[in-house]
Design a protein around this motif. Structure first.
Motif, PDB file in Angstrom:
ATOM      1  N   SER A 175       6.921  -4.381   9.978  1.00 28.78           N
ATOM      2  CA  SER A 175       7.421  -5.094  11.157  1.00 28.78           C
ATOM      3  C   SER A 175       8.894  -5.407  10.908  1.00 28.78           C
ATOM      4  O   SER A 175       9.226  -6.165   9.986  1.00 28.78           O
ATOM      5  CB  SER A 175       6.638  -6.397  11.394  1.00 28.78           C
ATOM      6  N   VAL A 176       9.765  -4.814  11.731  1.00 33.38           N
ATOM      7  CA  VAL A 176      11.199  -5.040  11.567  1.00 33.38           C
ATOM      8  C   VAL A 176      11.570  -6.459  11.960  1.00 33.38           C
ATOM      9  O   VAL A 176      12.377  -7.126  11.306  1.00 33.38           O
ATOM     10  CB  VAL A 176      11.993  -4.011  12.402  1.00 33.38           C
ATOM     11  N   SER A 177      10.976  -6.983  13.036  1.00 31.98           N
ATOM     12  CA  SER A 177      11.320  -8.326  13.492  1.00 31.98           C
ATOM     13  C   SER A 177      10.906  -9.389  12.490  1.00 31.98           C
ATOM     14  O   SER A 177      11.570 -10.418  12.352  1.00 31.98           O
ATOM     15  CB  SER A 177      10.654  -8.598  14.842  1.00 31.98           C
ATOM     16  N   ARG A 178       9.809  -9.176  11.760  1.00 32.83           N
ATOM     17  CA  ARG A 178       9.346 -10.136  10.755  1.00 32.83           C
ATOM     18  C   ARG A 178       9.831  -9.784   9.349  1.00 32.83           C
ATOM     19  O   ARG A 178       9.471 -10.462   8.395  1.00 32.83           O
ATOM     20  CB  ARG A 178       7.821 -10.203  10.764  1.00 32.83           C
ATOM     21  N   ASN A 179      10.594  -8.724   9.229  1.00 32.72           N
ATOM     22  CA  ASN A 179      11.124  -8.293   7.931  1.00 32.72           C
ATOM     23  C   ASN A 179       9.998  -8.026   6.930  1.00 32.72           C
ATOM     24  O   ASN A 179      10.044  -8.459   5.784  1.00 32.72           O
ATOM     25  CB  ASN A 179      12.102  -9.333   7.374  1.00 32.72           C
ATOM     26  N   ILE A 180       8.980  -7.321   7.397  1.00 36.23           N
ATOM     27  CA  ILE A 180       7.840  -6.951   6.547  1.00 36.23           C
ATOM     28  C   ILE A 180       7.911  -5.452   6.308  1.00 36.23           C
ATOM     29  O   ILE A 180       7.876  -4.658   7.264  1.00 36.23           O
ATOM     30  CB  ILE A 180       6.504  -7.340   7.202  1.00 36.23           C
ATOM     31  N   HIS A 181       8.016  -5.074   5.049  1.00 33.85           N
ATOM     32  CA  HIS A 181       8.121  -3.661   4.678  1.00 33.85           C
ATOM     33  C   HIS A 181       7.144  -3.393   3.521  1.00 33.85           C
ATOM     34  O   HIS A 181       7.534  -3.454   2.351  1.00 33.85           O
ATOM     35  CB  HIS A 181       9.549  -3.310   4.267  1.00 33.85           C
ATOM     36  N   PRO A 182       5.875  -3.156   3.807  1.00 33.83           N
ATOM     37  CA  PRO A 182       4.900  -2.938   2.727  1.00 33.83           C
ATOM     38  C   PRO A 182       5.161  -1.630   1.989  1.00 33.83           C
ATOM     39  O   PRO A 182       5.619  -0.644   2.569  1.00 33.83           O
ATOM     40  CB  PRO A 182       3.556  -2.924   3.464  1.00 33.83           C
ATOM     41  N   GLN A 183       4.872  -1.634   0.691  1.00 33.50           N
ATOM     42  CA  GLN A 183       5.024  -0.409  -0.101  1.00 33.50           C
ATOM     43  C   GLN A 183       3.978   0.630   0.284  1.00 33.50           C
ATOM     44  O   GLN A 183       4.249   1.825   0.255  1.00 33.50           O
ATOM     45  CB  GLN A 183       4.916  -0.742  -1.602  1.00 33.50           C
ATOM     46  N   ILE A 184       2.785   0.184   0.633  1.00 31.30           N
ATOM     47  CA  ILE A 184       1.741   1.093   1.116  1.00 31.30           C
ATOM     48  C   ILE A 184       1.648   0.889   2.624  1.00 31.30           C
ATOM     49  O   ILE A 184       1.097  -0.106   3.103  1.00 31.30           O
ATOM     50  CB  ILE A 184       0.398   0.822   0.411  1.00 31.30           C
ATOM     51  N   ASP A 185       2.207   1.837   3.359  1.00 31.88           N
ATOM     52  CA  ASP A 185       2.334   1.723   4.812  1.00 31.88           C
ATOM     53  C   ASP A 185       1.078   2.266   5.487  1.00 31.88           C
ATOM     54  O   ASP A 185       0.742   3.443   5.363  1.00 31.88           O
ATOM     55  CB  ASP A 185       3.577   2.486   5.274  1.00 31.88           C
ATOM     56  N   CYS A 186       0.374   1.373   6.204  1.00 37.15           N
ATOM     57  CA  CYS A 186      -0.805   1.760   6.971  1.00 37.15           C
ATOM     58  C   CYS A 186      -0.552   1.503   8.454  1.00 37.15           C
ATOM     59  O   CYS A 186      -1.416   0.993   9.185  1.00 37.15           O
ATOM     60  CB  CYS A 186      -2.037   0.987   6.505  1.00 37.15           C
ATOM     61  N   GLY A 187       0.651   1.841   8.906  1.00 38.75           N
ATOM     62  CA  GLY A 187       1.052   1.514  10.273  1.00 38.75           C
ATOM     63  C   GLY A 187       0.247   2.209  11.342  1.00 38.75           C
ATOM     64  O   GLY A 187       0.132   1.714  12.462  1.00 38.75           O
ATOM     65  N   ALA A 188      -0.359   3.368  11.053  1.00 36.80           N
ATOM     66  CA  ALA A 188      -1.131   4.077  12.073  1.00 36.80           C
ATOM     67  C   ALA A 188      -2.447   3.380  12.391  1.00 36.80           C
ATOM     68  O   ALA A 188      -3.000   3.551  13.478  1.00 36.80           O
ATOM     69  CB  ALA A 188      -1.392   5.512  11.626  1.00 36.80           C
ATOM     70  N   ASP A 189      -2.961   2.594  11.452  1.00 40.49           N
ATOM     71  CA  ASP A 189      -4.241   1.907  11.629  1.00 40.49           C
ATOM     72  C   ASP A 189      -3.950   0.499  12.156  1.00 40.49           C
ATOM     73  O   ASP A 189      -3.496  -0.379  11.413  1.00 40.49           O
ATOM     74  CB  ASP A 189      -4.995   1.853  10.309  1.00 40.49           C
ATOM     75  N   THR A 190      -4.215   0.257  13.447  1.00 40.31           N
ATOM     76  CA  THR A 190      -3.928  -1.052  14.035  1.00 40.31           C
ATOM     77  C   THR A 190      -4.892  -2.132  13.577  1.00 40.31           C
ATOM     78  O   THR A 190      -4.650  -3.316  13.820  1.00 40.31           O
ATOM     79  CB  THR A 190      -3.984  -0.956  15.566  1.00 40.31           C
ATOM     80  N   GLY A 191      -5.975  -1.757  12.910  1.00 42.92           N
ATOM     81  CA  GLY A 191      -6.882  -2.764  12.372  1.00 42.92           C
ATOM     82  C   GLY A 191      -6.372  -3.401  11.091  1.00 42.92           C
ATOM     83  O   GLY A 191      -6.971  -4.358  10.592  1.00 42.92           O
TER      84      GLY A 191
END
Length: 344
Positions: free
Chosen positions: A256-272
């Protein structure tokens, strides 16, 4: 028999006057003359008093000011026709104190000064009370740079723009691993999976100790998707994504760019998957998973076992054994293992 004091008062006492307290024996020959005149005036006053009863005006025996018939005192000097005495004079003003130089003298109607009225004591020089208070509406003073600070024009003192995604980790000058341009800096961040800080500078956690290299496989699991009954369409399952684990603490979630969250393991495709879903930690030999109060929970099951039912309680760490599977979101499955030759 009454006597006349030096001030012209009739007194029954022969030592001190009953009216003014003047010693009766202090009268001189002149005082006797005044006394005789006062006696005559008193007699005249008595006569005028008798005349006043007839309605005729009277004259003050002290200042010869005419008075109306039946008046009790003289309107000019205040002489009392009944007692034959003058009013007491007003008290003289007290001497000015050393600290009241230039102050206005008290008037006749002002209340008397009290012994408890103390002059204000000036605070000692240098105390906080002696310092002038700052005006809250005044402009703040300009900030002066510290002595010995970076000078203008020094490239090393230039501020770093906050939230710049192209800013890489802080590397000492001359380091062979230092990025030489924005593109290389972004590539380095992507390789390490590092999370940029709120100021745009990357402050990664310590690297994984030991000689072993670790990776995590990110799978799309149709069985977990069917058990979760997710509303989003299932992506096509294929080979897993591979993420190299280079830090002791790794965040799993959706960016999340607005919350400045950049996880090392990106699961952005899974909305759950939550923005900050869970965290993986290691000591170099073992790994643990901890749920970060995610919306849909984090599940752990051994290899070859059935799908888990009970999620890991939020805030508790569970050790991930070799071959264990971590389930989260609508279809995501994670497997942590040692890297094979050529994968890192």
């Amino acid at each position: 028999m009454s006597a006349i004091c030096p001030n012209g008062h009739a007194s029954e006492s022969t030592d001190y006057c009953d009216v003014c307290g003047e010693p009766m024996g202090a009268a001189s020959s002149a005082s006797a003359a005044v006394a005789s005149g006062s006696v005559g005036a008193a007699a005249g006053a008595a006569g005028t008093g008798g005349a006043a009863a007839g309605g005729e005006p009277i004259t003050c025996p002290h200042c010869s000011f005419p008075a109306a018939a039946g008046a009790l005192f003289c309107e000019n000097c205040g002489y009392d026709f009944t007692t034959g005495s003058l009013p007491e004079p007003a008290g003289a003003p007290s001497a000015a104190t050393p600290g009241s130089v230039g102050a206005a003298a008290p008037g006749p109607l002002d209340p008397p000064a009290s012994s408890l009225d103390l002059d204000p004591v000036a605070p000692p020089a240098g105390s906080p009370a002696a310092a002038p208070s700052a005006d809250p509406l005044s402009a703040p003073a300009a900030l002066t740079p510290p002595v010995g600070g970076p000078e203008a024009g020094d490239p090393s003192s230039a501020p770093v723009a906050g939230g710049d995604p192209g800013t890489g980790p802080l590397v000492a000058p001359g380091d062979p691993g230092a990025p030489t341009g924005p593109a290389e800096g972004e590539a380095a961040s992507a390789r390490t999976g590092a999370t940029p800080s709120s100021t745009g500078t990357h402050l990664p956690t310590p690297p994984v100790p030991g000689e072993d290299q670790w990776v995590v496989e990110v799978w799309i699991d149709p069985d977990w998707y069917q058990a979760q009954k997710a509303e989003d369409p299932l992506p096509s399952a294929g080979l897993p994504g591979l993420v190299v684990l280079r830090e002791r603490s790794v965040l799993v979630g959706r960016p999340s760019v607005s919350r400045n969250i950049h996880p090392q393991i990106d699961c952005g495709a899974d909305t759950g998957v939550s923005r900050r879903h869970c965290q993986l930690n290691t000591d170099g030999q073992r790994w643990w998973v901890e749920d970060l109060q995610s919306s849909n929970g984090t599940y752990l099951s051994p290899a070859g076992g059935e799908l888990p039912i009970d999620p890991i309680p939020a805030g508790q760490r569970r050790e991930v054994a070799d071959g264990d599977r971590i389930y989260l979101g609508g279809w995501t499955r994670l497997v942590i293992r040692k890297a094979l030759p050529g994968e890192v």
